[in-house]
Write a protein that holds these residues in place. Structure first.
Motif, PDB file in Angstrom:
ATOM      1  N   THR A  23       0.978  -1.188   0.141  1.00 16.15           N
ATOM      2  CA  THR A  23       0.098  -0.270   0.021  1.00 16.15           C
ATOM      3  C   THR A  23       0.832   1.322  -0.126  1.00 16.15           C
ATOM      4  OG1 THR A  23      -1.796  -1.059   1.113  1.00 16.15           O
ATOM      5  CG2 THR A  23      -1.702   1.299   1.346  1.00 16.15           C
ATOM      6  N   LEU A  24       1.837   1.312   1.058  1.00 15.18           N
ATOM      7  CA  LEU A  24       2.693   2.468   0.947  1.00 15.18           C
ATOM      8  C   LEU A  24       3.665   2.567  -0.070  1.00 15.18           C
ATOM      9  CD1 LEU A  24       3.826   2.412   4.805  1.00 15.18           C
ATOM     10  CD2 LEU A  24       1.860   3.325   3.665  1.00 15.18           C
ATOM     11  N   LYS A  25       3.983   1.538  -0.712  1.00 20.46           N
ATOM     12  CA  LYS A  25       4.751   1.327  -1.940  1.00 20.46           C
ATOM     13  C   LYS A  25       4.141   2.106  -3.222  1.00 20.46           C
ATOM     14  CE  LYS A  25       8.112  -1.592  -4.467  1.00 20.46           C
ATOM     15  NZ  LYS A  25       7.556  -1.109  -5.835  1.00 20.46           N
ATOM     16  N   LEU A  26       2.764   1.662  -3.260  1.00 17.18           N
ATOM     17  CA  LEU A  26       1.569   2.272  -4.170  1.00 17.18           C
ATOM     18  C   LEU A  26       1.852   3.806  -4.172  1.00 17.18           C
ATOM     19  CD1 LEU A  26      -0.109   1.924  -6.398  1.00 17.18           C
ATOM     20  CD2 LEU A  26      -2.104   1.932  -4.684  1.00 17.18           C
ATOM     21  N   VAL A  27       1.879   4.373  -2.807  1.00  9.08           N
ATOM     22  CA  VAL A  27       1.940   5.773  -2.916  1.00  9.08           C
ATOM     23  C   VAL A  27       3.128   6.347  -3.444  1.00  9.08           C
ATOM     24  CG1 VAL A  27       1.756   7.673  -1.162  1.00  9.08           C
ATOM     25  CG2 VAL A  27       0.245   5.686  -0.625  1.00  9.08           C
ATOM     26  N   ILE A  28       4.221   5.826  -2.946  1.00 13.01           N
ATOM     27  CA  ILE A  28       5.726   6.360  -3.246  1.00 13.01           C
ATOM     28  C   ILE A  28       5.797   6.131  -4.763  1.00 13.01           C
ATOM     29  CG2 ILE A  28       8.118   6.076  -2.961  1.00 13.01           C
ATOM     30  CD1 ILE A  28       6.474   7.344  -0.441  1.00 13.01           C
ATOM     31  N   ASP A  29       5.586   4.841  -5.293  1.00 17.76           N
ATOM     32  CA  ASP A  29       5.742   4.842  -6.904  1.00 17.76           C
ATOM     33  C   ASP A  29       4.737   5.718  -7.637  1.00 17.76           C
ATOM     34  OD1 ASP A  29       7.272   2.679  -6.060  1.00 17.76           O
ATOM     35  OD2 ASP A  29       5.967   1.165  -6.673  1.00 17.76           O
ATOM     36  N   SER A  30       3.674   6.320  -7.056  1.00 24.18           N
ATOM     37  CA  SER A  30       2.644   6.956  -7.836  1.00 24.18           C
ATOM     38  C   SER A  30       3.392   8.420  -7.835  1.00 24.18           C
ATOM     39  CB  SER A  30       1.524   7.215  -7.043  1.00 24.18           C
ATOM     40  OG  SER A  30       0.599   6.016  -7.240  1.00 24.18           O
ATOM     41  N   TYR A  31       3.915   8.959  -6.868  1.00 22.00           N
ATOM     42  CA  TYR A  31       4.753  10.110  -6.843  1.00 22.00           C
ATOM     43  C   TYR A  31       5.915  10.001  -7.924  1.00 22.00           C
ATOM     44  CZ  TYR A  31       2.872  10.783  -2.233  1.00 22.00           C
ATOM     45  OH  TYR A  31       1.804  10.976  -1.089  1.00 22.00           O
ATOM     46  N   TRP A  57      -1.410  18.825   1.780  1.00 18.91           N
ATOM     47  CA  TRP A  57      -2.888  18.927   1.360  1.00 18.91           C
ATOM     48  C   TRP A  57      -3.831  17.653   1.726  1.00 18.91           C
ATOM     49  CZ3 TRP A  57      -6.158  21.953  -0.717  1.00 18.91           C
ATOM     50  CH2 TRP A  57      -7.393  21.418  -1.404  1.00 18.91           C
ATOM     51  N   ALA A  58      -3.096  16.557   2.024  1.00 16.76           N
ATOM     52  CA  ALA A  58      -3.788  15.571   2.591  1.00 16.76           C
ATOM     53  C   ALA A  58      -3.746  15.516   4.321  1.00 16.76           C
ATOM     54  CB  ALA A  58      -2.734  14.111   2.044  1.00 16.76           C
ATOM     55  N   LEU A  59      -2.634  15.925   4.746  1.00 18.77           N
ATOM     56  CA  LEU A  59      -2.607  15.797   6.011  1.00 18.77           C
ATOM     57  C   LEU A  59      -3.342  16.824   6.878  1.00 18.77           C
ATOM     58  CD1 LEU A  59       1.443  15.661   6.482  1.00 18.77           C
ATOM     59  CD2 LEU A  59      -0.121  13.844   6.881  1.00 18.77           C
ATOM     60  N   LYS A  60      -3.530  18.094   6.163  1.00 17.39           N
ATOM     61  CA  LYS A  60      -4.499  18.882   6.750  1.00 17.39           C
ATOM     62  C   LYS A  60      -5.675  19.174   5.964  1.00 17.39           C
ATOM     63  CE  LYS A  60      -1.773  19.488  10.014  1.00 17.39           C
ATOM     64  NZ  LYS A  60      -1.913  18.929  11.330  1.00 17.39           N
ATOM     65  N   ARG A  84      -5.455  11.004  -0.905  1.00 16.37           N
ATOM     66  CA  ARG A  84      -5.188  11.506   0.235  1.00 16.37           C
ATOM     67  C   ARG A  84      -4.895  10.800   1.423  1.00 16.37           C
ATOM     68  NH1 ARG A  84      -9.107  15.138  -1.538  1.00 16.37           N
ATOM     69  NH2 ARG A  84     -10.643  13.901  -0.410  1.00 16.37           N
ATOM     70  N   ASP A  85      -5.967   9.666   1.502  1.00 15.86           N
ATOM     71  CA  ASP A  85      -5.908   8.937   2.558  1.00 15.86           C
ATOM     72  C   ASP A  85      -4.801   7.782   2.839  1.00 15.86           C
ATOM     73  OD1 ASP A  85      -8.488   9.437   3.432  1.00 15.86           O
ATOM     74  OD2 ASP A  85      -9.664   8.024   2.444  1.00 15.86           O
ATOM     75  N   ALA A  86      -4.394   7.266   1.440  1.00 10.02           N
ATOM     76  CA  ALA A  86      -2.975   6.721   1.747  1.00 10.02           C
ATOM     77  C   ALA A  86      -1.908   7.552   2.049  1.00 10.02           C
ATOM     78  CB  ALA A  86      -2.591   5.903   0.359  1.00 10.02           C
ATOM     79  N   THR A  87      -1.865   8.735   1.529  1.00 11.05           N
ATOM     80  CA  THR A  87      -0.703   9.718   1.832  1.00 11.05           C
ATOM     81  C   THR A  87      -0.730   9.861   3.481  1.00 11.05           C
ATOM     82  OG1 THR A  87      -0.708  10.937  -0.012  1.00 11.05           O
ATOM     83  CG2 THR A  87       0.321  12.056   1.710  1.00 11.05           C
ATOM     84  N   VAL A  88      -1.969   9.989   4.091  1.00 12.00           N
ATOM     85  CA  VAL A  88      -1.959  10.010   5.523  1.00 12.00           C
ATOM     86  C   VAL A  88      -1.370   8.805   6.046  1.00 12.00           C
ATOM     87  CG1 VAL A  88      -3.279  10.418   7.473  1.00 12.00           C
ATOM     88  CG2 VAL A  88      -3.660  11.908   5.266  1.00 12.00           C
ATOM     89  N   LEU A  89      -1.878   7.533   5.568  1.00 13.69           N
ATOM     90  CA  LEU A  89      -1.564   6.377   6.135  1.00 13.69           C
ATOM     91  C   LEU A  89       0.032   6.162   6.094  1.00 13.69           C
ATOM     92  CD1 LEU A  89      -2.386   3.622   7.309  1.00 13.69           C
ATOM     93  CD2 LEU A  89      -2.630   2.923   4.850  1.00 13.69           C
ATOM     94  N   ALA A  90       0.672   6.697   5.194  1.00 14.56           N
ATOM     95  CA  ALA A  90       2.123   6.632   4.856  1.00 14.56           C
ATOM     96  C   ALA A  90       2.797   7.357   6.054  1.00 14.56           C
ATOM     97  CB  ALA A  90       2.554   7.159   3.575  1.00 14.56           C
ATOM     98  N   TYR A  91       2.417   8.399   6.577  1.00 13.28           N
ATOM     99  CA  TYR A  91       3.025   9.167   7.702  1.00 13.28           C
ATOM    100  C   TYR A  91       2.581   8.283   9.112  1.00 13.28           C
ATOM    101  CZ  TYR A  91       4.545  13.291   5.561  1.00 13.28           C
ATOM    102  OH  TYR A  91       5.064  14.206   4.806  1.00 13.28           O
TER     103      TYR A  91
END
Length: 219
Positions: free
Chosen positions: A61-69, A166-169, A102-109
């Motif tokens: 899941t987190l790799k999907l986020v990072i790979d998307s960036y 933008w995701a965190l806040k 957004r949800d996955a970005t927050v999850l990464a943190y």
């Protein structure tokens, strides 16, 4: 265990989307594989055909986020040669990707520390590559004299944090700004103050072109 690559990706994405929702709402440690299976509309046994355990689900899941960036920003820069325009487009693209995830970005943190050390390193490596892409855009601006000399590494991180914010806040921003307005404000705060005189001229030209393109045709 599943031979069709397209089916593998489709099933994994289905499971990952369910996991993101549950990890975000319930927390990683509280969520079970059984809950993920129910949310994804599949069986627990099927999940284990695609993932070894719950940490595998989190990692991918987190790799999907990072790979998307890392993979989705460069296409937005294709055919864009001017350093100032490339920097602005990179920032806008980054924010757009974060908006979609957004949800996955927050999850990464929240949950990267729940991974084993070697997997945390892989996530950090992926983020570093994206940061280097942004840093390269900054360096191109300073090298060509469109931006005054700055700590390129540190400024690149400010752009990264702005995009992630933008995701965190989002709970605060969503009633104040559209995504486009947020990006425009970010450009004013994080790009304009560092531009040289000729850099300001380029940015003004880019804005004029955007406004012209957005204006309805005169009959």
């Amino acid at each position: 265990m599943v031979s069709d690559p397209r089916l593998v990706e489709e099933r994994r994405r289905q499971i990952i989307l369910a996991a993101v929702e549950l990890f975000s709402e319930e927390g990683y440690h509280t969520t079970t594989i059984q809950q993920i299976a129910r949310k994804a509309g599949t069986s627990t046994g099927l999940i284990y055909q695609y993932f070894g355990d719950k940490e595998d689900v989190l990692f991918l899941t987190l790799k999907l986020v990072i790979d998307s960036y890392e993979n989705e920003i460069p296409p937005h820069l294709e055919g864009v040669s001017h350093p100032v325009e490339r920097l602005c487009k990179a920032l806008a693209a980054y924010c757009s990707i974060v908006d979609r995830l957004r949800d996955a970005t927050v999850l990464a943190y929240r949950s990267t520390m729940s991974l084993r050390a070697e997997r945390r390193s892989l996530i950090k490596d992926g983020e570093t590559r994206t940061n280097q892409l942004i840093e390269g855009c900054v360096r191109a601006c300073t090298s060509a004299g469109f931006m005054r000399p700055v700590n390129e590494h540190l400024l690149a991180y400010q752009y990264v944090m702005f995009a992630h914010s933008w995701a965190l806040k989002h709970w605060s921003y969503r009633n104040r700004y559209t995504l486009e307005e947020y990006v425009a404000e970010g450009t004013q705060l994080l790009v304009e103050p560092f531009l040289t005189a000729k850099g300001h001229l380029v940015l003004a030209s880019l804005r004029a072109a955007e406004e012209s393109a957005a204006s309805p045709p005169v009959c």
